[in-house]
Scaffold this motif. Structure first.
Motif, PDB file in Angstrom:
ATOM      1  N   LEU A 244      31.377  11.679  46.939  1.00  0.00           N
ATOM      2  CA  LEU A 244      32.411  10.648  47.075  1.00  0.00           C
ATOM      3  C   LEU A 244      32.597   9.813  45.824  1.00  0.00           C
ATOM      4  O   LEU A 244      33.633   9.489  45.469  1.00  0.00           O
ATOM      5  N   THR A 245      31.249   9.343  45.366  1.00  0.00           N
ATOM      6  CA  THR A 245      31.117   8.539  44.322  1.00  0.00           C
ATOM      7  C   THR A 245      31.796   9.037  43.045  1.00  0.00           C
ATOM      8  O   THR A 245      32.115   8.709  42.215  1.00  0.00           O
ATOM      9  N   VAL A 246      31.350  10.569  42.958  1.00  0.00           N
ATOM     10  CA  VAL A 246      31.685  11.279  41.889  1.00  0.00           C
ATOM     11  C   VAL A 246      33.305  11.341  41.823  1.00  0.00           C
ATOM     12  O   VAL A 246      33.913  11.331  40.645  1.00  0.00           O
ATOM     13  N   LEU A 247      34.062  11.596  42.851  1.00  0.00           N
ATOM     14  CA  LEU A 247      35.436  11.886  43.010  1.00  0.00           C
ATOM     15  C   LEU A 247      36.019  10.297  42.278  1.00  0.00           C
ATOM     16  O   LEU A 247      37.007  10.159  41.677  1.00  0.00           O
ATOM     17  N   LEU A 248      35.452   9.181  42.857  1.00  0.00           N
ATOM     18  CA  LEU A 248      36.097   7.951  42.765  1.00  0.00           C
ATOM     19  C   LEU A 248      35.728   7.609  41.019  1.00  0.00           C
ATOM     20  O   LEU A 248      36.671   6.924  40.614  1.00  0.00           O
ATOM     21  N   TYR A 250      35.232   9.936  38.643  1.00  0.00           N
ATOM     22  CA  TYR A 250      35.766  10.890  37.460  1.00  0.00           C
ATOM     23  C   TYR A 250      37.322  10.971  37.565  1.00  0.00           C
ATOM     24  O   TYR A 250      38.052  11.380  36.632  1.00  0.00           O
ATOM     25  N   GLY A 251      37.661  10.840  38.955  1.00  0.00           N
ATOM     26  CA  GLY A 251      39.611  10.834  38.974  1.00  0.00           C
ATOM     27  C   GLY A 251      40.006  10.065  38.137  1.00  0.00           C
ATOM     28  O   GLY A 251      40.855  10.392  37.282  1.00  0.00           O
ATOM     29  N   PRO A 252      40.033   8.486  38.117  1.00  0.00           N
ATOM     30  CA  PRO A 252      40.499   7.750  37.272  1.00  0.00           C
ATOM     31  C   PRO A 252      40.223   7.910  35.935  1.00  0.00           C
ATOM     32  O   PRO A 252      40.930   7.736  35.065  1.00  0.00           O
ATOM     33  N   GLY A 253      38.954   8.337  35.641  1.00  0.00           N
ATOM     34  CA  GLY A 253      38.270   8.491  34.281  1.00  0.00           C
ATOM     35  C   GLY A 253      39.148   9.641  33.502  1.00  0.00           C
ATOM     36  O   GLY A 253      39.539   9.348  32.364  1.00  0.00           O
ATOM     37  N   PHE A 254      39.199  10.731  34.191  1.00  0.00           N
ATOM     38  CA  PHE A 254      40.020  11.638  33.767  1.00  0.00           C
ATOM     39  C   PHE A 254      41.387  11.460  33.510  1.00  0.00           C
ATOM     40  O   PHE A 254      42.087  11.925  32.497  1.00  0.00           O
ATOM     41  N   PHE A 255      42.211  10.746  34.319  1.00  0.00           N
ATOM     42  CA  PHE A 255      43.509  10.271  34.135  1.00  0.00           C
ATOM     43  C   PHE A 255      43.833   9.353  32.918  1.00  0.00           C
ATOM     44  O   PHE A 255      44.649   9.859  32.213  1.00  0.00           O
ATOM     45  N   THR A 256      42.799   8.674  32.778  1.00  0.00           N
ATOM     46  CA  THR A 256      42.981   7.571  31.575  1.00  0.00           C
ATOM     47  C   THR A 256      42.587   8.305  30.203  1.00  0.00           C
ATOM     48  O   THR A 256      43.495   8.009  29.295  1.00  0.00           O
ATOM     49  N   TYR A 257      41.486   9.133  30.188  1.00  0.00           N
ATOM     50  CA  TYR A 257      41.077   9.630  28.803  1.00  0.00           C
ATOM     51  C   TYR A 257      41.581  10.978  28.563  1.00  0.00           C
ATOM     52  O   TYR A 257      41.364  11.350  27.404  1.00  0.00           O
ATOM     53  N   LEU A 258      41.780  11.808  29.720  1.00  0.00           N
ATOM     54  CA  LEU A 258      42.302  13.047  29.314  1.00  0.00           C
ATOM     55  C   LEU A 258      43.646  13.269  29.639  1.00  0.00           C
ATOM     56  O   LEU A 258      44.240  14.377  30.043  1.00  0.00           O
ATOM     57  N   HIS A 259      44.463  12.259  29.610  1.00  0.00           N
ATOM     58  CA  HIS A 259      45.956  12.235  29.598  1.00  0.00           C
ATOM     59  C   HIS A 259      46.777  12.594  28.438  1.00  0.00           C
ATOM     60  O   HIS A 259      46.420  11.814  27.665  1.00  0.00           O
ATOM     61  N   VAL A 272      45.602   2.313  37.705  1.00  0.00           N
ATOM     62  CA  VAL A 272      44.366   3.124  37.741  1.00  0.00           C
ATOM     63  C   VAL A 272      43.241   2.571  37.035  1.00  0.00           C
ATOM     64  O   VAL A 272      42.022   2.413  37.742  1.00  0.00           O
ATOM     65  N   SER A 273      43.463   1.648  35.906  1.00  0.00           N
ATOM     66  CA  SER A 273      42.276   0.797  35.477  1.00  0.00           C
ATOM     67  C   SER A 273      41.697   0.057  36.507  1.00  0.00           C
ATOM     68  O   SER A 273      40.530  -0.515  36.367  1.00  0.00           O
ATOM     69  N   VAL A 274      42.605  -0.818  37.118  1.00  0.00           N
ATOM     70  CA  VAL A 274      41.962  -1.833  38.211  1.00  0.00           C
ATOM     71  C   VAL A 274      41.399  -1.158  39.143  1.00  0.00           C
ATOM     72  O   VAL A 274      40.225  -1.647  39.531  1.00  0.00           O
ATOM     73  N   PHE A 275      41.530   0.237  39.449  1.00  0.00           N
ATOM     74  CA  PHE A 275      40.848   0.823  40.420  1.00  0.00           C
ATOM     75  C   PHE A 275      39.313   1.171  40.012  1.00  0.00           C
ATOM     76  O   PHE A 275      38.466   0.916  40.618  1.00  0.00           O
ATOM     77  N   TYR A 276      39.344   1.741  38.831  1.00  0.00           N
ATOM     78  CA  TYR A 276      37.802   2.194  38.458  1.00  0.00           C
ATOM     79  C   TYR A 276      37.066   0.982  37.619  1.00  0.00           C
ATOM     80  O   TYR A 276      36.017   1.276  37.490  1.00  0.00           O
ATOM     81  N   LEU A 283      33.000  -0.464  45.984  1.00  0.00           N
ATOM     82  CA  LEU A 283      32.892   0.536  47.000  1.00  0.00           C
ATOM     83  C   LEU A 283      31.682   1.455  46.709  1.00  0.00           C
ATOM     84  O   LEU A 283      30.994   1.837  47.857  1.00  0.00           O
ATOM     85  N   ASN A 284      30.930   1.651  45.588  1.00  0.00           N
ATOM     86  CA  ASN A 284      29.885   2.459  45.394  1.00  0.00           C
ATOM     87  C   ASN A 284      28.452   2.151  46.132  1.00  0.00           C
ATOM     88  O   ASN A 284      28.191   3.061  47.029  1.00  0.00           O
ATOM     89  N   PRO A 285      28.299   0.862  46.432  1.00  0.00           N
ATOM     90  CA  PRO A 285      27.149   0.343  47.160  1.00  0.00           C
ATOM     91  C   PRO A 285      27.551   0.514  48.781  1.00  0.00           C
ATOM     92  O   PRO A 285      26.711   0.695  49.555  1.00  0.00           O
TER      93      PRO A 285
END
Length: 308
Positions: A244-248, A250-259, A272-276, A283-285
């Motif tokens: 779940l941490t991985v999805l949280l 990489y999801g926004p990261g790929f959208f921002t930098y690989l878009h 998206v930036s607010v989220f990541y 949420l991670n801890p």
């Protein structure tokens, strides 16, 4: 370009176009930031004070908490100031520094998540080799490598960004210095720079994500061979929090930098930036550590010692 003045500062836009909710946003993000600091520092304290948790998995968790604190501290304090300040500006050097550390911590976290996936793979798929390979020396060297790797990764990004000429306008359509809106302000054709940044992000992020995906394929194959249903569920749950941490992350990261920049929406990018930058570190801890009974027990023990 010789007759144009060089930009010395950037003006940041508000997170929302409605001024009446600025104070509400300030309170919300202040609470999020305080929760992020409290939860992640609590994890570090609990693991540090309980010697039974001095294992590779919890050692990497401490590094994840430190990265989440650093990651959110790069953007949130400045965002809180801009929410209440009348002048929402940031000097050129401050913008470059903020972007450098943001990319550094993001790169280090990407490496760390791949390392944590490998640690989980060794536990499930190679239990007999786990202790000899994942020893104290290996963990310390790996932790140093991921922090240094993040800073080197950021240097490569900044090499292509800081050399861009910024002649005006100086208004960044964002609430902090981020690559896509910043590049749009350069007074030159940035296609070559965008391609290089895309390839660099894809190479590092994509390689780490591929390593994580491969490790999960092996782990699922091993889990499915377990005859006991209860055993399969228990083993899978050991990896669920990390997944779940991985999805949280990489999801926004790929959208921002690989878009593709041609279809990049600034308004969507802000959300998206607010989220990541704010939600994920908070949420991670909660999803990765505070759900584990041994961490909760260690935290209660640490709190009991501090009260004496």
């Amino acid at each position: 370009m010789d007759n144009q003045s060089t930009v010395t500062e950037f003006r940041l836009l508000d997170l929302s176009s409605f001024p009446e909710i600025q104070q509400l946003l300030f309170m919300c993000f202040l609470i999020i930031y305080l929760l992020t600091l409290d939860d992640n520092l609590s994890i570090c304290l609990a693991i540090w004070t309980d010697t039974t948790l001095h294992t590779p998995m919890y050692f990497f968790l401490v590094n994840l908490s430190l990265l989440d604190i650093s990651y959110s501290s790069v953007t949130l304090p400045n965002m809180l100031v801009t929410l209440v300040a009348k002048i929402k500006s940031l000097s050129f050097s401050s913008c470059m520094a903020q972007l450098y550390f943001l990319i550094s911590f993001a790169g280090s976290e990407s490496f760390l998540l791949a390392l944590m996936a490998y640690d989980c793979y060794m536990v499930i798929c190679q239990p007999l080799l786990y202790a000899p390979i994942m020893n104290h020396r290996t963990c310390m060297c790996s932790a140093i490598a991921i922090w240094i790797g993040g800073f080197v990764y950021s240097m490569l990004h900044m090499f292509f960004i800081a050399r861009l000429p910024f002649c005006g306008p100086n208004e960044i359509n964002h609430f902090f210095c981020e690559i896509p809106p910043l590049i749009k302000l350069a007074c030159m054709d940035t296609y070559f720079n965008e391609v290089l940044i895309f390839l660099l992000s894809g190479l590092v992020g994509g390689s780490c994500f591929l390593l994580i995906s491969t490790s999960y394929a092996y782990k699922l194959s091993t889990i499915m061979k377990i005859r006991s249903t209860q055993g399969r569920c228990k083993t899978f749950l050991t990896c669920a929090s990390h997944l779940l941490t991985v999805l949280l992350f990489y999801g926004p990261g790929f959208f921002t930098y690989l878009h593709p920049s041609s279809s990049y929406s600034m308004d969507t990018g802000k959300v998206v930036s607010v989220f990541y930058t704010t939600v994920t570190p908070m949420l991670n801890p909660m999803i990765y550590s505070l759900r584990k009974k041994d961490v909760q027990a260690a935290f209660k023990k640490a709190m009991g010692r501090s009260r004496k």
